[in-house]
Structure formats: structure tokens, C-alpha cells
Design an enzyme around this catalytic site. Structure first.
Site, PDB file in Angstrom:
ATOM      1  N   GLU A  17      38.012  35.916  43.098  1.00 48.82           N
ATOM      2  CA  GLU A  17      38.703  36.043  41.823  1.00 48.82           C
ATOM      3  C   GLU A  17      39.897  36.978  41.876  1.00 48.82           C
ATOM      4  O   GLU A  17      40.765  36.932  41.009  1.00 48.82           O
ATOM      5  CB  GLU A  17      37.692  36.479  40.765  1.00 48.82           C
ATOM      6  CG  GLU A  17      36.582  35.431  40.668  1.00 48.82           C
ATOM      7  CD  GLU A  17      35.479  35.777  39.715  1.00 48.82           C
ATOM      8  OE1 GLU A  17      35.285  36.984  39.482  1.00 48.82           O
ATOM      9  OE2 GLU A  17      34.828  34.866  39.202  1.00 48.82           O
TER      10      GLU A  17
ATOM     11  N   GLN B 151      27.066  25.612  37.100  1.00 50.48           N
ATOM     12  CA  GLN B 151      27.167  26.731  38.031  1.00 50.48           C
ATOM     13  C   GLN B 151      25.908  27.593  38.002  1.00 50.48           C
ATOM     14  O   GLN B 151      25.783  28.518  38.790  1.00 50.48           O
ATOM     15  CB  GLN B 151      28.380  27.614  37.654  1.00 50.48           C
ATOM     16  CG  GLN B 151      29.713  26.901  37.775  1.00 50.48           C
ATOM     17  CD  GLN B 151      30.873  27.718  37.267  1.00 50.48           C
ATOM     18  OE1 GLN B 151      31.668  27.216  36.483  1.00 50.48           O
ATOM     19  NE2 GLN B 151      31.013  28.968  37.695  1.00 50.48           N
TER      20      GLN B 151
ATOM     21  N   ARG C 101      37.717  32.007  36.666  1.00 51.86           N
ATOM     22  CA  ARG C 101      37.922  32.628  37.975  1.00 51.86           C
ATOM     23  C   ARG C 101      38.185  34.123  37.823  1.00 51.86           C
ATOM     24  O   ARG C 101      39.110  34.677  38.418  1.00 51.86           O
ATOM     25  CB  ARG C 101      39.064  31.932  38.721  1.00 51.86           C
ATOM     26  CG  ARG C 101      38.933  32.116  40.222  1.00 51.86           C
ATOM     27  CD  ARG C 101      39.754  31.160  41.049  1.00 51.86           C
ATOM     28  NE  ARG C 101      39.506  31.473  42.455  1.00 51.86           N
ATOM     29  CZ  ARG C 101      39.868  30.704  43.462  1.00 51.86           C
ATOM     30  NH1 ARG C 101      40.489  29.575  43.248  1.00 51.86           N
ATOM     31  NH2 ARG C 101      39.619  31.053  44.710  1.00 51.86           N
ATOM     32  N   CYS C 102      37.395  34.744  36.989  1.00 48.80           N
ATOM     33  CA  CYS C 102      37.519  36.197  36.821  1.00 48.80           C
ATOM     34  C   CYS C 102      36.234  36.712  36.225  1.00 48.80           C
ATOM     35  O   CYS C 102      35.549  36.020  35.502  1.00 48.80           O
ATOM     36  CB  CYS C 102      38.738  36.528  35.972  1.00 48.80           C
ATOM     37  SG  CYS C 102      38.441  37.136  34.326  1.00 48.80           S
TER      38      CYS C 102
END
Lengths: 790, 197
Positions: free
Chosen positions: A744, A224, A374-375
Site C-alpha cells: 500500500e 478478501q 489499497r491503504c
């Protein structure tokens, strides 16, 4: 909700639900993932992994493996030690083994790597490598890790005398203590967010290709953050001749990242070392169990939460003490000043000025991690804590949880709002959000229905979560990873015929950047989005940036795209003034063209102006039509949401059915409503996952008991309820597009909404809290304990 | 992971004979399916091979069996077996405590068996381990009774049936799944389907 668009459908700027351009190749099965990369002469790597969570390696016998036809070599920690490559840094300045030389620290840890001419031969050879271990009693319980008689796990760290990693705190301890002492009501709960895994559909892997003739290292890699990887590889392997200009990281199409593809796993480094030593490309692709068992986990925060309030329910202070199990090394990829990430967002959407938060992190014999699944770095943990506690308070004082929230919300006119733990919330309208959610779901009718159901002995629950997120890391004064400031970048190059290519320092893993970034440029420059190609993930071509995670792409690189496009629009204005023979001030912009004020027939389209930039530009001006911008955000962005969930629980079996789920999100201005909705659907599904299904379970001996998809439950379409979504829009005042980031929010907001609904359903039985994942078995046990079932 | 099994059973043999047999490691090993003693290290320690199939996992262990406690007066015996998988997939440890009591011509045997499994078998076989341990234990008791009765143990019973147990479990899950899928796709009405089944 209707979105007003400044551009025509043909231009397709912000607010248009353009179909995702990347989907053309994805739905035809023509995406290009790392495992699709096949190079001539490519070798394959497979990994020998430890069955023990904690053991000494007495010997590794590779003889039988090397005797297998097609096996090129077996790489061990001792081999790497010769090149000083057996340890590497984590993003948070801890250290981790590439391969162990003497001790394994968790089950499934890499022990040796086999390189062979085929994937199958490599797998056979893994079976033939004989490792003699001397098992030791692992430390699995983070609470026991701090016992004085617990073995010190990180003996590699000189002078380390315990398993404590760090203590972090924020807020005023004494003042908080004082408020708690004098409060009418204090509620307290132990809330554990268990260890879970991102379980992205694509596992991790790479193809490392070192060309001996050019001395160039190209690595196709599931990452990523390709630029950060390049710099880390250069720092780790610079001493063996891999300097940064010779390293090219290419992150092709990714099948999901969710934070799991930020860390640099040992497999990458061994594959890079192997191609460097052998001179042939080496491919390494994890299988599913390796991915689940060895790659970074998320969460694992054990939180002691306390809320102080007046007897009417006015929140006065929040206090939270946390024990974080990090595994054998701190594998978080947080900004370096924030070991506990953005956990201090835990004061939530409510107006009070006193809070104290602390986190102690410890080593155990589990895989490393602590990544932001995802946060935006521990926001999920923080939101879960405060949103559960608000409900517990409502239950305690007998007030409706919606009413309690409405009474405590930060008001619209209080923004920008300084939170008790020091953040400056940029914008929001929490009352409007919750009101919209309540109207949409029919809150009052549901409460009436609940009363009737309860009279009949049925279990129906309504759960609310009104969270505030903190995303878009981040301003350079506070945010860096390994010293690299967390700006991000966009470079736009418009060709003579008015078509463009733009490159970014971020990397889409499914977010739809190829569509949304093009829309941002279309919005600012008036070039149709479909004429703009977006590229990311190749460090040889893209401008430097720290990648995509923490909902930072739109907050940073999206802003960079807008500003770079504005620089080009300024240049276009100069060219237009030259061509139309007027002064710049006499020109008027509408998406796609400049015209003379009061004489609209005298105009030049953006395409004409770009062509002129190559063919007929003003004397003294630089030719060409290119701009680059590195955007350093002045603040973070604070998306928020109001979620309401309705559940029905079977009083005999404990089965939980999510009947309805309404999600109202405020992510500021929206670039592509369809993509935002897709993001919210996906995120909500990844929100029911930890709430109802997912947890990585370890036993005392260090075994992972659900390290495959046979036992680790990931929700599918079957488990997903129908999501009902809408928006409230309060543009971010400091972002050039007023956008905040969205992906998110749903993962953060869904779990507390679901748990609050389940607890609400069971509250007539005196239940005040249930730990996630709330499985039917857990509920059935409660029903049994309360005498509802035999 | 740990599995604990407590079991009491009766053997229609005098306690002295049962005790004598239990003290002979070769006789005990013969009764434990999948176990073969290969070497005597000392009076109380023996080396052996153990083969075990647990669902998808095949393991073969180099084991050591130790008589950790032999109390002739109390008629109590503690056996500890430790095995390390030959391919480094993990290890198994078993602690077996047996206590004998005479009751007429019958011997009551109280046993506690604790099995600790580490590695691949625990990861993939965790749902099966307690069933398989239970099964092995049952097989051991049957074999032991056969031996005490002066009969030969069937070759088949010397092999572990764990794989078969696992197979049954997997089969029953699969058939449930298949019938579920059948239900979804079946166009036949319920009645017809029931008749066919």
C-alpha cells in the site's frame, strides 16, 4: 539493492526473487475465478437498479418479467422482509438494505433481483420489471447534509434527527490551539480527496449453491475475507437455518481486491437467499457499470489542514478537521474502535509533539463505502494532508522542501517513536531514505535545471513525499471487526516425504501469497519453497483469519507462518537428537538440516526428520508433522518511503508529463524482492490514478456522471511513467521476520509526490495548491487565470 | 444533470398569431420532435408520450405538459414538461419560458429552456445532452416556423434527430481513434498516407 539470503537458491527462502508460482496458471488463462465456476442446473441473477438517488418506491410490478420464458422468480425487498433478511449490518455496525422495501437511497441501488435460466433472459427480465417511483430531492453535498433543514435520510433509525454519523477526534485540542496561537508561521489549506473507485479488473460476484439434501451452503465469492463473511452470513441468516458449520465460503482466484472486496454487497445476500429458497445454484456477476456505480467507493475526505512552525521551519503542531461523506450508510470495513481508521497517522514522518485531528461523518444519497482502497484505513488521506502541508510550509518560508523535511524528520535513534497522536512507530531511517532518493534522481542538478527552465518560461516541477504508513492490523487489545479480533493464522502440514501444504486465514488477490508464504516456510524449515503448496480462501479447510487488506498478510499471517514453522523446527530438533543420540543443545541448525556441533558429518536433513515423524519418532512424542499458529501482533508496522517526482508542464495546453519518478521504500526485511518491486510498480500506477485521472462525479440530482469506463479514467500502461525503485531496510523489531508489508505504500505516497511536483512547477505563478485529480484542463484553467494563455 | 439553453429568435409573423399558436398545446407538441399528446387532463394540463434516443440509450416517457404561466399582457408563457421513463430508467423535466415582443411585422422570441435529466440517460448521455437539447430546440424552432407559415411539418422532422447527433459525435470520436490506431500500425510513410487520405 542486494539482499543477503540465508538459504540456498534451491531452498528459496527469504530474499530470493522466486518467480511467482501462481503465474503459471494465470499466464495460460487457467486461473479459476468466480465466473469460471459452472455448476449443473445453475441459475443466473441480474439486478434491477434505481435510476433515482432518493425516491419512494410506490410499487414494483413483476408480472411482465415473470411472464418471460425462463424467468424463475423476481425477488424484492418485501419478499426478503418476510424472512427478515431485508437489512444487514455493515462491518462498522451501521445497517444497510439488502433490498429496499420502500425507499431507495442512491442511484444504482439494488431494487429487485431476477433469477432466470440464462444470463440473457435475466437481463431481459430486468428491463421488464416495472417500478413506480416517487422521486425526492436528494442530499448530495455533504456540507449541506448537516444543514438544519436538510431532510433526515436515515428515517429507518429510530430517533435519528440529522444526517450526522459520528464525530471522532484524537489529540489535545487546547494544547494545539495554544501552539498555533504562539507560532511564528501558520499555513492553512483546504484539501479534498475526491471519491474514487478501486475499479479492480474483476468485478464482484458469487455462485451460491445450497444443497437441500445435505443442508450445506457453499458460496464461491469474490471476497478478501472469507472467514469474516462466513461468520456474518451465519449471524444474519442463522434464524432461517443457516448455521456456521453448514456454510462454506470459497474465495477462488481474485482479479484484484484493493479493499473493494471486503464489504458484503446486497447481491451476495440475495443470491444466497435465492439458492436457499429455490434449491439450485445461483450465479451473480456484476457488470462494469454496476461495479463502478454501486460498489464501495474510497476516500471522499474534505480536510481543513493547518500547520504551525517556527520561522526557521521547525514544525510545531498539526491540526486537521475533516468532513467525511459516507453515502447512505457507513460501509467502511475498519476495525471497530477506529471509525476514521488510522487517520491519526496524519502527523507523518516528523518530530513534534502536538496535534489534533477530528472527523465528522455524514450521510448523503450516494453509494455507501469508505473502504480502504489499497491503504490501511484512511492512511492515504492522512499522508496526502501532511505531505501537501509540509510543501506549503516550505513554499511559504522559502525553504527547499527536501531541506525542510530533513530538518524535521524523526531521527533514526528516536525509534521506537511515540507520535503526537499516540502511535508507537516501530523503526525507520527517514534521512537515509530521502538521501538515497535525492542521489538517485540527481536532486541538486534538477534544481539547477529548474532555475534555467524557469528563466526560459518553462514549467518544470520537483515533488517530494516522505510518508509513514501504519499497517498490519492489528493487536487484539485494540483491533477487532464486529468483535472478531484481528489476529491471523497459518497451518503447516508436512507430508512423510518432506513435501508440505500450508493454509492461511488470509486471501491473495494478486499479491503472490502462494510464492511468498512458501518462501517464509522454506526460510524457517529448510524445505524448498517449490515443495510447499499454499492454499487460502476455503473456510472449510483454512484456519480462521480476518483476510487480506490493510497490508496485513505478511504482518499477521506471514508472522504466523514463521512461528508455526519454528514450532515444527523445534519438533525436528527433538527427533534429530533422538536419531543422532545427542542432546538437543548439541545440535546446530542450518537451513535444511540439523548437525552435531563439532561433528558436521553427523547430520539429519529436514526431509529425513519429517519422515521419522511418521516412521520412527521418540517414545512419548505425538506422531505426524503439523503445526498451526494464530498470530496476534504486539504492534502495528510502520513502512515508510521517500518518493521524488519530476514533471514537465506544457505552458500552452496544460498537459502534464511525469518525466521521472523515484521511489525508495522501507518495508523492513524483504521476502521476495521481485514481488515487492511488482507491488510497488502496481501501487505507484494506482497512485497516479487519483493524482491525475480518477474521480467519481455526481450532480445535484444524484446522477453519477462517469459511471462507466467511457468516462471514468483508469491509467493504463500508456499513462504509466518508468518507475525507478530501491530500498532502505530497517527491520521491524517486533515482527518475527522483521518484515512490515509493502503493497500500500506506493498508493499512499505517489499522489502527494505528483501534486507537489505540479504545484512546484506552477509556483512561479503564485500557485500553492491544486486539488486532485490534476487534469490538463485544470492546469490550463490556472494558466488562463494567471494570464499565461489567452 | 441540468442543461440550460438561452436562445432568441425571430419569426416573420405578427405577435398575436405566434401567441395564439403557442397557446394551442397540440400545435406546440407537433413542433417538438418525438412528442405526441394523448390526453387532455384540464385546460392547462395534457398527457403525452415522448420518445428519445440518446447515444446508446433509448427512452420513452409518459409525460405531462403543464401551462404553468400564461400572461397575455406581458406575452409570457411558461411550459413545464415532466416525463418518467416507462421502464423505470429515469426521468426528464423541461421548463420552457418564452417571452414575445413585437418589432414591426416580426416577432422576437426570447426563450430559456432548462432541462433536468435523471437516470441512465444522464449517466451515459451526459456528454451528449447539451448537444442533443440544442438540436431539439433548433428543430422545434424550425418546425414552429414551418407551421406558422401554414406549411406541413415533414414527418421526418417530427422525429427526434438526437440519435443522429449522437451518432455523429460517436462517429467522429471513432474515426479519430481509428486514425490514431492506423498511425501506430501503419508502415507507410507519412506522405503516402496523406495522399491516400
Amino acid at each position: 539493492m542486494e539482499f543477503t539470503c540465508k538459504t540456498s537458491k534451491e531452498i528459496g527462502g527469504m530474499g530470493h526473487s522466486l518467480k511467482r508460482r501462481e503465474d503459471d496458471r494465470f499466464i495460460q488463462g487457467k486461473g479459476n475465478y468466480v465466473d469460471d465456476v459452472k455448476l449443473p442446473g445453475m441459475l443466473y441473477m441480474d439486478i434491477v437498479r434505481s435510476p433515482y438517488a432518493y425516491a419512494k418506491i410506490k410499487s414494483i410490478n413483476t408480472e411482465k418479467a415473470l411472464a418471460i420464458d425462463g424467468v424463475i422468480t423476481v425477488i424484492t425487498g418485501k419478499d426478503l422482509e418476510e424472512h427478515n433478511l431485508h437489512w444487514m449490518p455493515t462491518f462498522l455496525s451501521d445497517t444497510q438494505m439488502v433490498l429496499p422495501t420502500d425507499t431507495v437511497m442512491y442511484q444504482a441501488q439494488e431494487v429487485a433481483c431476477v433469477i432466470a435460466t440464462s444470463r440473457y433472459i435475466a437481463a431481459d427480465a430486468v428491463e421488464a420489471v416495472e417500478v413506480d417511483y416517487e422521486p425526492m430531492k436528494p442530499v448530495m453535498d455533504p456540507h449541506k447534509a448537516l444543514d438544519p433543514d436538510a431532510p433526515v435520510l436515515r428515517t429507518d433509525k429510530e430517533g435519528k434527527k440529522d444526517n450526522h454519523i459520528y464525530h471522532w477526534e484524537n489529540g489535545d485540542r487546547e494544547k494545539t490551539e495554544e501552539v498555533f496561537k504562539n507560532a511564528d508561521v501558520v499555513v492553512k489549506e483546504q484539501i479534498y480527496l475526491p471519491r474514487i473507485h478501486v475499479a479492480s479488473i474483476e468485478t464482484c460476484g458469487c455462485v451460491a449453491d445450497y444443497q437441500t439434501a445435505t443442508k450445506k451452503m457453499t458460496v464461491y465469492m469474490t471476497t478478501q475475507a472469507p472467514h469474516a463473511v462466513r461468520t456474518v452470513v451465519a449471524l444474519v441468516a442463522g434464524h432461517v437455518g443457516l448455521s456456521e458449520e453448514r456454510i462454506r465460503i470459497i474465495s477462488p482466484d481474485l482479479g484484484g481486491g484493493f479493499g473493494g472486496k471486503v464489504p458484503i454487497y446486497p447481491g451476495y445476500i440475495v443470491a444466497i437467499t435465492a439458492t436457499f429458497l429455490i434449491g439450485k445454484p445461483v450465479k451473480w456477476i456484476e457488470d462494469r457499470t454496476e461495479n463502478l456505480q454501486a460498489d464501495s467507493f474510497a476516500r471522499d475526505y474534505d480536510m481543513t489542514c493547518e500547520l504551525a512552525a517556527t520561522k526557521e521551519g521547525k514544525i510545531q503542531a498539526f491540526r486537521i478537521k475533516t468532513l467525511a461523506d459516507m453515502g447512505y450508510t457507513d460501509g467502511s470495513a475498519n476495525p471497530s474502535k477506529y471509525p476514521a481508521g488510522m487517520f491519526s497517522i496524519c502527523t507523518g514522518s516528523y518530530d513534534y509533539s502536538t496535534a489534533f485531528a477530528e472527523v465528522d461523518a455524514v450521510y448523503t444519497n450516494k453509494p455507501p463505502g469508505g473502504i480502504a482502497y489499497r491503504c490501511s484505513f484512511r492512511v492515504t488521506e492522512a499522508a496526502h494532508a501532511i505531505e501537501r502541508m509540509v510543501d506549503i510550509l516550505a513554499q511559504k518560508i522559502g525553504k527547499d522542501p527536501a531541506e525542510l523535511r530533513m530538518e524535521n524528520f524523526i531521527k533514526k535513534d528516536q525509534f521506537p517513536y511515540k507520535s503526537a497522536l499516540g502511535w508507537e512507530y516501530d523503526s525507520g531511517d527517514y534521512h537515509a531514505g530521502l538521501e538515497k532518493a535525492m542521489n538517485m534522481i540527481g536532486y541538486d542538478e534538477l534544481r539547477k535545471e529548474q532555475v534555467e527552465k524557469r528563466a526560459k518560461g518553462e514549467y518544470m516541477g520537483i515533488g517530494i513525499c516522505t510518508f509513514t504508513e501504519i499497517v498490519g492490523a492489528g493487536p487484539s487489545k485494540d483491533f477487532d471487526i464486529l468483535g472478531l479480533k484481528m489476529f491471523d493464522s497459518a497451518e503447516i502440514r508436512v507430508h512423510p516425504t518432506g513435501k508440505a501444504i500450508a493454509r492461511f486465514g488470509t486471501k491473495s488477490q494478486g499479491q503472490g501469497h502462494e510464492t511468498t508464504y512458501a518462501q517464509i516456510i522454506a526460510e524457517e524449515l529448510g524445505i524448498p519453497a517449490e515443495h510447499i503448496t499454499i492454499e487460502e480462501g476455503d473456510t472449510d479447510t483454512a484456519p480462521y483469519g480476518l483476510g487480506t487488506y490493510a497490508s496485513r498478510s505478511i504482518a499477521t499471517a506471514g508472522a504466523a507462518a514463521a512461528i508455526a514453522a519454528r514450532k515444527l523446527r523445534d519438533k525436528a530438533r527433538k527427533i534429530a537428537a533422538y536419531l543422532l543420540e545427542v542432546s538437543e543443545e548439541d545440535l546446530e541448525w542450518e537451513p535444511g538440516k540439523f548437525s552435531v556441533k563439532g561433528a558436521p558429518e553427523k547430520s539429519k536433513t529436514i526431509q529425513e526428520l519429517v519422515f521419522a515423524a511418521y516412521t520412527n519418532y521418540p517414545p512419548g512424542m505425538e506422531g505426524g508433522f503439523e503445526a498451526v499458529h494464530y498470530y496476534d501482533p504486539p504492534n502495528l508496522t510502520f513502512p515508510s518511503g521517500a518518493y521524488i517526482c519530476v514533471v514537465d508542464i506544457d505552458g500552452k495546453t496544460g498537459a502534464i508529463k511525469v518525466r521521472r519518478f523515484v521511489a525508495i521504500d522501507d518495508c523492513g526485511n524483504i521476502i521476495n524482492p521481485m514481488i515487492v518491486q511488482g507491488q510497488i510498480h502496481g501501487g505507484l500506477t494506482q497512485g497516479i490514478a487519483p493524482a491525475m485521472y480518477e474521480e467519481l462525479i455526481y450532480d445535484d440530482e444524484g446522477n453519477i456522471l462517469n459511471g462507466s469506463f467511457m468516462d471514468y479514467l483508469v491509467p493504463t500502461a500508456v499513462e504509466s511513467p518508468k518507475w525507478e525503485t530501491d530500498h532502505v531496510v530497517t527491520p521491524s523489531p517486533h515482527h518475527p521476520l522483521g518484515a512490515k508489508g509493502v503493497a500500500e505504500s506506493p498508493t499512499v505516497g505517489a499522489p502527494p509526490a505528483i501534486v507537489n511536483a505540479i504545484v512546484d512547477a506552477l509556483s512561479p505563478l503564485g500557485v500553492t495548491h491544486v486539488e486532485i485529480p490534476v487534469t490538463p484542463y485544470k492546469v490550463w484553467k490556472i494558466l488562463k487565470e494567471k494570464g499565461v494563455v489567452d | 444533470m441540468k442543461v440550460s439553453i438561452d436562445k432568441n429568435f425571430e419569426i416573420a409573423q405578427p405577435v398575436s398569431k405566434v401567441w395564439e399558436y403557442l397557446l394551442d398545446p397540440y400545435k406546440v407538441a407537433e413542433c417538438v420532435p418525438g412528442v405526441k399528446l394523448t390526453e387532455k387532463i384540464s385546460e392547462t394540463e395534457y398527457k403525452g408520450d415522448v420518445g428519445l434516443k440518446l447515444g446508446p440509450v433509448n427512452a420513452s416517457f409518459n409525460g405531462v405538459i403543464t401551462y404553468a404561466k400564461v400572461d397575455e399582457v406581458a406575452r409570457e408563457i411558461h411550459l413545464v414538461g415532466k416525463g418518467v421513463d416507462k421502464k423505470g430508467k429515469g426521468s426528464v423535466e423541461m421548463a420552457l419560458e418564452m417571452k414575445l415582443q413585437e418589432s414591426g411585422n416580426v416577432t422576437m422570441v426570447n426563450t430559456t429552456m432548462n432541462v433536468t435529466v435523471i437516470g441512465v440517460m444522464a449517466q451515459f448521455g451526459s456528454r451528449l445532452i447539451s448537444d442533443v437539447s440544442d438540436h431539439i430546440f433548433k428543430q422545434f424552432v424550425e418546425n414552429f416556423q414551418t407551421l406558422l407559415a401554414g406549411k406541413e411539418i415533414d414527418d421526418q422532422d417530427k422525429q427526434i434527430h438526437g440519435g443522429a447527433v449522437a451518432g455523429t459525435v460517436v462517429k467522429s470520436i471513432t474515426s479519430k481513434l481509428t486514425s490514431g490506431v492506423k498511425n501506430i500500425f501503419s508502415k507507410k510513410d507519412k506522405k503516402e498516407e496523406n495522399e491516400n487520405e
